[in-house]
Write a protein that holds these residues in place. Structure first.
Motif, PDB file in Angstrom:
ATOM      1  N   UNK A  32       0.802  -1.226   0.000  1.00 51.91           N
ATOM      2  CA  UNK A  32       0.000   0.000   0.000  1.00 51.91           C
ATOM      3  C   UNK A  32       0.835   1.277   0.000  1.00 51.91           C
ATOM      4  N   UNK A  33       2.036   1.216   0.549  1.00 51.08           N
ATOM      5  CA  UNK A  33       2.807   2.442   0.692  1.00 51.08           C
ATOM      6  C   UNK A  33       2.093   3.396   1.628  1.00 51.08           C
ATOM      7  N   UNK A  34       1.881   4.631   1.201  1.00 54.46           N
ATOM      8  CA  UNK A  34       1.172   5.613   2.010  1.00 54.46           C
ATOM      9  C   UNK A  34      -0.328   5.644   1.705  1.00 54.46           C
ATOM     10  N   UNK A  35      -0.759   4.859   0.723  1.00 53.03           N
ATOM     11  CA  UNK A  35      -2.178   4.856   0.338  1.00 53.03           C
ATOM     12  C   UNK A  35      -2.996   4.005   1.299  1.00 53.03           C
ATOM     13  N   UNK A  36      -4.308   4.252   1.318  1.00 52.90           N
ATOM     14  CA  UNK A  36      -5.204   3.441   2.141  1.00 52.90           C
ATOM     15  C   UNK A  36      -5.833   2.310   1.342  1.00 52.90           C
ATOM     16  N   UNK A  37      -5.924   2.480   0.007  1.00 54.20           N
ATOM     17  CA  UNK A  37      -6.576   1.464  -0.823  1.00 54.20           C
ATOM     18  C   UNK A  37      -5.673   1.059  -1.974  1.00 54.20           C
ATOM     19  N   UNK A  38      -5.896  -0.165  -2.419  1.00 54.15           N
ATOM     20  CA  UNK A  38      -5.179  -0.687  -3.581  1.00 54.15           C
ATOM     21  C   UNK A  38      -5.709  -0.038  -4.853  1.00 54.15           C
ATOM     22  N   UNK A  39      -4.863  -0.035  -5.867  1.00 44.20           N
ATOM     23  CA  UNK A  39      -5.316   0.383  -7.184  1.00 44.20           C
ATOM     24  C   UNK A  39      -6.044  -0.759  -7.873  1.00 44.20           C
TER      25      UNK A  39
END
Length: 564
Positions: free
Chosen positions: A62-69
């Motif tokens: 995820x890195x800094x994101x909350x949702x997957x692409x």
């Protein structure tokens, strides 16, 4: 929150599931020095390791994101030794990554490969599978590993034990070299450390368990039992502990079928797991255990590999494990994720020393007790009934109307008796077991070598020795190659006694006399009266007081008897 620094979407999933504190292995993989590194983790089954590596993958995926692409080629690959474990891992990762919008697919042997191919083509984020099926998809070009950022090997020691080394190496060689490799194993033998050296870079070693370390949340009990009463003892063990879930291990498929049938006949909700079942049958059996329709599973070692059953509080070894590793693997089905469990080892009288050696090798301190008696079970049933919620819940108006109607025609004692009877009718009846001698309850063993006495050095009176023993005679002697080396194991097998309960052996030309400890004589006498399919021609009789009856004329052949 204690699970920080996991991504926010994973933290929400943990909170919704009621996770308040991480287990030790979960806390370890979340430490700053574990971030974005290869990990070599030794952790016992049931320590929460699936969630642990799910959390460890969070920042990588995820890195800094909350949702997957959007789901395209998978980003992570999890390899598990068995279908059941792979499907269980899929379910765990699905709820953990649900808020992150991840698609988690399973690719396992025994399932529809064409359906898996269609799902892979549609795109996903995480693939969980067994080594053989994953390798097949890779070689057919159906599983694209080009975007893989992390590979997890779950229960790596089991995968090597099952012969998957070549498949594992093929999968790891096909994955991108710039990736994280997380290797989880209950033990770290040299085969595992060698695999780690080859495929991991600067791996952080996290040791939550050592090789052959007993499970701390498991209470071990060893229960001596007459071999012919083993199944009755299992009935009483299951009734005494009344665990929400129990698994009974047998050595063969035939033993599984027989025991399942006997338990069904006695009224237990029981399913079986063995290698001959189809995947559909296995799934149905496991679902019955998970939703509570069945509370007992009878299984072989191979069929039970990788099983994680909810609320499994009891493991019974119907037959002694072959070695300490099997003992620990079987027992590890209970005592998981902080819950307490009980592991019961049934020990035939004539295999006491083997069981002691097995427990010592596994560094397990077991409590030696006889199997629960019928009286102990009835007492425990009474205590359970007294604490039933039915007796403590507030009564409704309908309840009071029904109770008053009963008490109008019956006394309170009559109603209480009916309640007890109803409670008993819902439970399998306990079995009456042969009382055990006191000496079999302590793990002591005589080290003296037994020597046969001359025929003229007999007891003071026929039918019983002066030192508290009973004499028996057999219709075999020197003419039949009778020898203590085969007589002792033969007597242990036929009479369900231990070597220590055999005294003097007197061998004449065509007969021999054997001294049996008085406390074991009743059990011995009862056992020898049962038909013996292996040595029908050998007769054993107790000597009557007042004389020594001559053996019957129909003698055995002169060849050395086979004693099994």
């Amino acid at each position: 929150m204690p699970f920080s620094p996991a991504p926010a979407s994973l933290l929400r999933a943990l909170s919704e599931r009621g996770y308040a504190e991480p287990t030790p292995v979960q806390a370890a993989v979340l430490q700053p020095d574990s971030a974005e590194r290869d990990l070599l983790v030794s952790a016992q089954t049931g320590s929460g390791k699936t969630v642990a590596y799910g959390l460890a993958l969070g920042s990588t995926l995820l890195g800094d994101a909350e949702r997957m692409g959007p789901g395209r080629a998978p980003l992570a690959l999890v390899i598990a030794p068995t279908r059941e474990l792979a499907l269980q891992v899929q379910r765990e990762l699905e709820w953990l990554y649900q808020a992150a919008g991840a698609r988690v697919l399973a690719c396992v042997g025994g399932m529809d490969a064409r359906r898996e191919q269609r799902l892979l083509s549609a795109g996903c984020h995480i693939v969980v599978g067994t080594p053989g099926r994953l390798r097949d998809h890779i070689e057919r070009g159906q599983l694209d590993l080009s975007a893989i950022r992390a590979v997890v090997l779950d229960e790596a020691d089991e995968m090597l034990d099952l012969g998957f080394r070549e498949d594992l190496e093929a999968i790891l060689d096909a994955a991108p070299t710039e990736r994280r490799t997380l290797l989880f194993s209950a033990t770290l033998p040299k085969e595992i450390t060698g695999l780690a050296r080859r495929y991991q870079k600067d791996a952080l070693r996290i040791a939550m368990s050592s090789r052959d370390e007993p499970h701390r949340d498991i209470e071990y009990r060893a229960m001596p039992v007459a071999p012919h009463e083993a199944e009755r003892a299992i009935v009483n063990i299951l009734r005494f502990f009344e665990a929400n879930g129990a698994i009974v291990f047998c050595a063969t498929r035939e033993a599984v079928r027989r025991l399942q049938g006997n338990l069904l006949e006695r009224g237990f909700a029981v399913v079986a797991l063995s290698g001959e079942l189809s995947q559909l049958e296995r799934n149905r059996a496991l679902q019955s255990l998970r939703d509570g329709r069945a509370r007992v599973c009878v299984a072989t070692d191979v069929a039970a590999r990788g099983l994680d059953l909810p609320d499994l509080g009891l493991v019974v070894h119907a037959e002694l494990p072959h070695d300490a590793q099997v003992l620990q693997h079987r027992s590890g089905r209970t005592g998981r994720a902080g819950r307490k469990g009980v592991s019961v080892v049934l020990v035939p009288y004539n295999r006491r020393y083997q069981a002691e050696r097995l427990l010592n090798t596994a560094r397990i301190e077991a409590t030696w007790t006889p199997p629960p008696s019928a009286e102990e079970i009835r007492n425990r049933d009474q205590a359970r009934l007294a604490s039933e919620t039915l007796l403590t819940e507030p009564a409704t108006e309908d309840d009071l109307v029904g109770a008053r109607a009963l008490l109008a025609d019956r006394s309170a004692e009559d109603v209480a008796v009916a309640l007890v009877r109803l409670h008993r009718s819902l439970l399998p009846s306990p079995e009456e077991l042969t009382p055990q001698p006191e000496r079999s309850q302590a793990p002591a063993r005589s080290t003296e070598r037994r020597q046969p006495r001359p025929a003229n050095d007999g007891p003071s009176e026929a039918g019983g020795g002066g030192d508290g023993s009973v004499w028996f005679r057999m219709n075999v002697g020197r003419a039949n190659n009778a020898d203590p080396r085969w007589l002792v194991p033969f007597l242990c097998r036929r009479g369900h006694i231990t070597k220590a309960e055999i005294g003097r052996i007197e061998i004449a030309e065509r007969q021999c006399r054997v001294e049996i400890a008085r406390h074991a004589a009743g059990r011995f006498s009862s056992s020898i009266r049962r038909p013996d399919t292996q040595d029908r021609h050998i007769r054993i009789e107790e000597e009557r007081a007042g004389g020594r009856p001559a053996p019957k004329r129909a003698g055995p052949p002169r060849a050395k008897p086979a004693v099994g």
